[in-house]
Enzyme design. Structure first.
Site, short mmCIF file in Angstrom:
data_model
loop_
_atom_site.label_atom_id
_atom_site.label_comp_id
_atom_site.label_asym_id
_atom_site.label_seq_id
_atom_site.Cartn_x
_atom_site.Cartn_y
_atom_site.Cartn_z
N ALA A 234 9.89 5.06 1.60
CA ALA A 234 9.67 6.51 1.55
C ALA A 234 8.74 6.92 0.42
O ALA A 234 8.93 7.96 -0.21
CB ALA A 234 11.01 7.25 1.47
N HIS B 192 2.14 5.91 -1.84
CA HIS B 192 1.57 5.10 -2.91
C HIS B 192 0.26 5.70 -3.41
O HIS B 192 -0.49 6.30 -2.64
CB HIS B 192 1.29 3.68 -2.41
CG HIS B 192 2.54 2.92 -2.08
ND1 HIS B 192 3.26 2.25 -3.03
CD2 HIS B 192 3.20 2.74 -0.90
CE1 HIS B 192 4.31 1.68 -2.45
NE2 HIS B 192 4.30 1.96 -1.16
N ARG C 20 9.21 -4.58 8.47
CA ARG C 20 7.80 -4.20 8.32
C ARG C 20 6.96 -5.10 9.22
O ARG C 20 7.28 -6.27 9.39
CB ARG C 20 7.37 -4.43 6.87
CG ARG C 20 8.02 -3.46 5.91
CD ARG C 20 7.99 -3.99 4.50
NE ARG C 20 9.19 -4.76 4.21
CZ ARG C 20 9.44 -5.34 3.04
NH1 ARG C 20 8.58 -5.25 2.07
NH2 ARG C 20 10.55 -6.01 2.85
N ILE D 106 0.55 -2.32 10.52
CA ILE D 106 0.61 -1.21 9.55
C ILE D 106 1.85 -1.42 8.67
O ILE D 106 2.89 -0.80 8.85
CB ILE D 106 0.65 0.16 10.26
CG1 ILE D 106 -0.47 0.25 11.31
CG2 ILE D 106 0.52 1.28 9.23
CD1 ILE D 106 -1.88 0.16 10.77
N CYS E 147 28.61 19.75 8.50
CA CYS E 147 28.61 18.58 7.60
C CYS E 147 28.83 19.07 6.18
O CYS E 147 27.96 19.70 5.60
CB CYS E 147 27.29 17.82 7.72
SG CYS E 147 27.00 16.62 6.41
#
Lengths: 412, 475
Positions: B46, B49, B310, B333, B398
């Site tokens: 998440a 970069h 990945r 990717i 919730c």
């Protein structure tokens, strides 16, 4: 301004409200997130509730109904479907519901009675896949007893807490096959009577010193690998055993829901995960009280009701401005005794101290010391983590005492 | 007949669908799972970069830096939570410091701005809980965090608002080129399209082979993660990486946009494209590894753990090309794929134009989307107004994450529509808190059953055979 705001309308909240009312406080509101009073008792349709309190065997909903009826009869204000979002240090309670939106109540005193939640799968770090079919025992109980749906047919239960034991029987009665109840510890964390009535009576094996080490199945659960554990609770490779099943129920401990309590700034105990309280169940924040499973996890609802009565009375005295506090006697424990409630005594009157031990011990004495002086000694044939013990201290015993230490002594 | 079919509804396929949906094209997004964002998109670090990792001149470097620049605007337009928290690569000795220097140089060559080497004292000023052994760090102010499945769901929702279609449970098993167009088959279903974009993640090599392209392969690299309670979310504010070594990029510790603390990933290559299991070894080592870079990570605060796969390509770089006519690969990717996603979409559209697809902008394409979190992000006054108009916003379902019935109903009624429990979880965070659905899942099952008019027994956790109920007790 409202005299007393009670957060939670389960057994603790209801009993606290009635007690405060009977002690002269009429301006009370109970905030309950569900659509009825009763809390978790609403889904506990088995019997065994009320033996101490009413000297009869009631089901959970029956026990809850007695209190709910009384709350209604007394005309105590209840807001249902209302969720408390935050409590501030100056005792403003922020809540939300569909009728009033997000609203605020300024309270003179607050009683925390939010109960607890089950330890979830994620916290257990069980390796393997992430299929469907894994439930906490309480979730399964809700599905079966309230919603009318059976979550699975071939069941393994991890943890022998009371809800797990009750669900072993419940699932069996609904036609499911409970293949094993695994317990990490060498003893069960459930009540002895539940082991008899829920497992032994149905020939369900209790595998002590066993845990689930891996989950299998990519969509629905297809089985679990269980293993025996050594004295350090590490799984023993040679003992790995695959049990095919489509459902895993988790009954691995309850955690008091104290997220709101942190907001007020009340001190929490790292042992109970509940507030640190005095004999009136008042937290370290003046005028904020705590009782029931949000304070520490109880094994019997009867004790929850009793504790809530104390908190309700304490809150009523606080609101009326009665302050009898004249002491500060801290209670420490030796570790074999894990904790006491209360943890501090601020008034020299008759006080019952509740405690829990960390293991099963036979032929022991619960000794209470004021420094080196033995104040009280109570003999027990057997103590176990699953069963809460009570020690009564009289006002006279507290004379001249500065601090108390509770020690479990094993007889040689 | 579709103009373009995109295979794979992850964040890359979703961002491409969104970009293409601004043009006058008939688009269809195919997904083999029951919902979107089900592959690497739902289980990664998440992170957006900064762009100093990738080799100078590579497609990864170019698209990472560009994507990271585009991300704030994309997140804003789509109402996706994005926090520019900055990142820090920490080092433990002189050798690491040298590596950090060369990372900095590489980053500058890639066009990353503001990179700075910090010493321990400087790091302590911005991260007081940094690990005891940390001696130096590379600070990247453009590093950021984002919710990857939120981005994918929102991008696909936006594309659908512009008329793009989504077909879940459509696993492409055969592609036939009829000269003017392709036929794509999945069991007994088939659709035709003039152009194909292959965004099938770890299965992209399989798809490529269906059109006769066997120039590359992808294999899954397992990455296990641990997610900690929100109580731990403020231990650090930056994303903390360790200095990369021959053994890989190592374990990062990062806050998430939702306030949790994330640790991971491991990096283990595998052949099995379906193995998302977690391992005992991971649980035993992860906290100790994390504590080297960040002090005081508490034990017993785990709320969940998961494993992502990945897609690691055989070329070392992203594979974005057109090996056969009217067909584009967007494959391999891996990281920094999420960071690059907006730039990959832009690049893919240019590539499609260059191979003959004509792009004519719609007159008024919808480019923005109301945030999935609009209720929780509203002011008190706005919330009360919304509750008055729609009382279901006043009913909390919730309790751990404070998600209301209104928000769950919004999610069920909005593109792309979820039909399973995990779909609700990714869109609303209901069942994603510390009790992991213990209290609310029975209510969520009920809402799904009622809204979609399907019986309880047919509700699944994530499609397929992942049923949550065996039977009614009184039947």
């Amino acid at each position: 301004m409202t005299d007393l705001v009670i957060i939670g309308g389960g057994p603790a909240g209801m009993s606290a409200a009635i007690s405060a009312y009977e002690n002269g406080i009429k301006d009370i509101v109970i905030l309950e997130r569900d659509d009825e009073l009763g809390g978790i008792l609403r889904q506990c349709i088995h019997n065994g509730f009320g033996l101490h309190k009413f000297k009869e065997e009631l089901t959970g909903p029956e026990y809850a109904h007695r209190y709910a009826k009384k709350v209604r009869d007394l005309g105590i204000n209840v807001k249902l479907n209302t969720m408390v979002l935050d409590i501030t240090k100056d005792k403003r309670v922020i809540a939300t519901n569909s009728q009033e939106g997000v609203f605020e109540i300024q309270a003179r005193a607050i009683i925390l009675a939010m109960g607890c939640r089950e330890r979830a799968k994620g916290a257990l770090n069980i390796a393997g896949s992430r299929p469907s079919g894994i439930y906490s025992a309480g979730t399964a109980q809700k599905l079966v007893n309230v919603k009318g749906y059976l979550p699975g047919k071939e069941i393994v239960i991890l943890g022998s807490g009371d809800i797990g034991l009750i669900m072993a029987r419940r699932m069996t009665l609904e036609g499911a096959c409970v293949k094993a109840v695994c317990e990490l510890m060498p003893y069960s964390s459930g009540l002895a009577r539940n082991i008899e009535q829920c497992l032994n009576d149905f020939n369900i094996p209790l595998r002590l010193s066993h845990t689930v080490v891996e989950l299998h199945g990519r969509e629905r659960l297809e089985g679990v690998t269980i293993a025996r554990v050594d004295e350090n609770r590490r799984p023993i490779k040679e003992s790995y055993e695959f049990i095919p099943c489509d459902t895993l129920l988790l009954s691995c401990g309850l955690i008091p829901e104290n997220e709101l309590t942190k907001g007020i700034g009340a001190e929490l105990s790292s042992v109970t995960n509940g507030s640190v309280v005095d004999q009136n169940r008042e937290t370290t924040v003046s005028g904020v009280f705590s009782c029931g499973n949000v304070l520490h996890v109880h094994d019997l609802v009867d004790y929850v009701s009793e504790e809530a009565e104390i908190a309700g009375k304490g809150a009523s005295e606080y609101i009326k401005g009665i302050n009898k506090k004249g002491a500060s006697i801290g209670i420490t424990v030796d570790g074999k005794i894990r904790y006491t409630v209360p943890q501090i005594i601020t008034e020299k009157k008759d006080v019952t101290v509740y405690l829990r031990v960390n293991n099963v011990y036979k032929n022991v004495k619960i000794n209470v010391y004021d420094k080196d002086r033995l104040v009280l000694s109570k003999k027990k044939l057997k103590v176990a983590p699953a069963e809460m013990e009570a020690v009564k201290l009289s006002a006279s015993m507290l004379e001249g005492v500065e601090s108390l230490k509770f020690v479990l002594e094993e007889e040689k | 007949m579709y103009d373009v079919v995109i295979i794979g509804a992850g964040v890359v396929g979703g961002m491409i669908a969104r970009e293409l949906s601004f043009y006058n094209l008939k688009i269809c997004l195919l997904e083999k799972e029951n919902d979107v964002a089900m592959g690497a998109t739902k289980a990664n670090s998440a992170i957006v970069h900064a762009g100093f990792d990738a080799k100078v001149g590579s497609l990864k470097a170019k698209l990472n830096v560009r994507g990271s620049q585009m991300m704030p605007q994309v997140a804003k337009d789509l109402g996706v939570k994005y926090i520019n928290n900055g990142s820090l690569v920490v080092g433990f000795n002189e050798e690491d410091e040298k590596t950090l220097e060369s990372l900095k140089e590489r980053g500058e060559a890639n066009g990353v701005e503001g990179l700075k080497i910090l010493n321990r004292e400087e790091i302590l000023k911005i991260e007081p809980n940094i690990g005891k052994g940390v001696t130096c760090g590379l600070y990247a102010p453009s590093g950021a965090i984002i919710c990857p499945y939120d981005l994918a769901v929102s991008a696909i929702g936006n594309a659908m608002d512009n008329g793009a279609e989504l077909r879940c449970n459509f696993e492409v098993t055969q592609i036939k080129d009829l000269g003017s167009h392709y036929i794509l088959r999945s069991q007994d279903k088939e659709i035709s399209a003039r152009y194909i974009v292959n965004c099938a993640g770890i299965y992209s090599d399989k798809i490529a082979k269906m059109v006769g392209d066997d120039t590359f392969c992808v294999h899954p690299r397992r990455g296990e993660y641990l997610l900690l309670d929100k109580e731990c979310g403020d231990i650090i504010s930056h994303t903390i990486f360790v200095t990369p070594s021959k053994m890989g990029k190592g374990i990062l510790v990062s806050p998430t946009v939702d306030g949790n603390l994330l640790l991971g990933p491991t990096a283990v290559d595998t052949e099995d494209k379906g193995d998302k299991s977690t391992t005992v070894e991971f649980f035993e080592s992860i906290l100790d590894i994390g504590r080297k870079s960040v002090d005081s990570i508490p034990a017993n605060k785990t709320i969940t753990s998961f494993c992502g796969l990945r897609s690691v390509g055989s070329t070392g770089d992203f594979i974005i090309n057109s090996p056969v006519k009217r067909y584009v690969n967007v494959a391999a990717i891996e990281s920094p794929g999420l960071s690059s996603a907006p730039a990959i979409a832009e690049y893919t559209c240019q590539l499609l134009t260059s191979i003959g697809l004509s792009l004519v902008k719609k007159e008024n394409p919808i480019t923005k989307r109301k945030s999935m979190h609009h209720f929780r992000e509203a002011t008190l006054e706005e919330k009360n107004q919304m509750i008055r108009e729609n009382p279901s916003y006043g009913k909390i379902i919730c309790r751990c994450e404070g998600v209301t019935e209104g928000e769950i109903l919004d999610a069920i009624r909005r593109n792309p529509r979820p039909t399973d429990l995990d779909g609700i979880k990714r869109r609303t965070r209901a069942q994603m808190g510390r009790c992991q659905g213990g209290f609310c899942s029975p209510y969520v099952i009920e809402l799904l059953s009622r809204e979609l008019n399907i019986p309880y027994e047919k509700i699944t956790k994530f499609g397929g055979e992942s049923y949550v109920i065996a039977k009614e007790t009184k039947k």
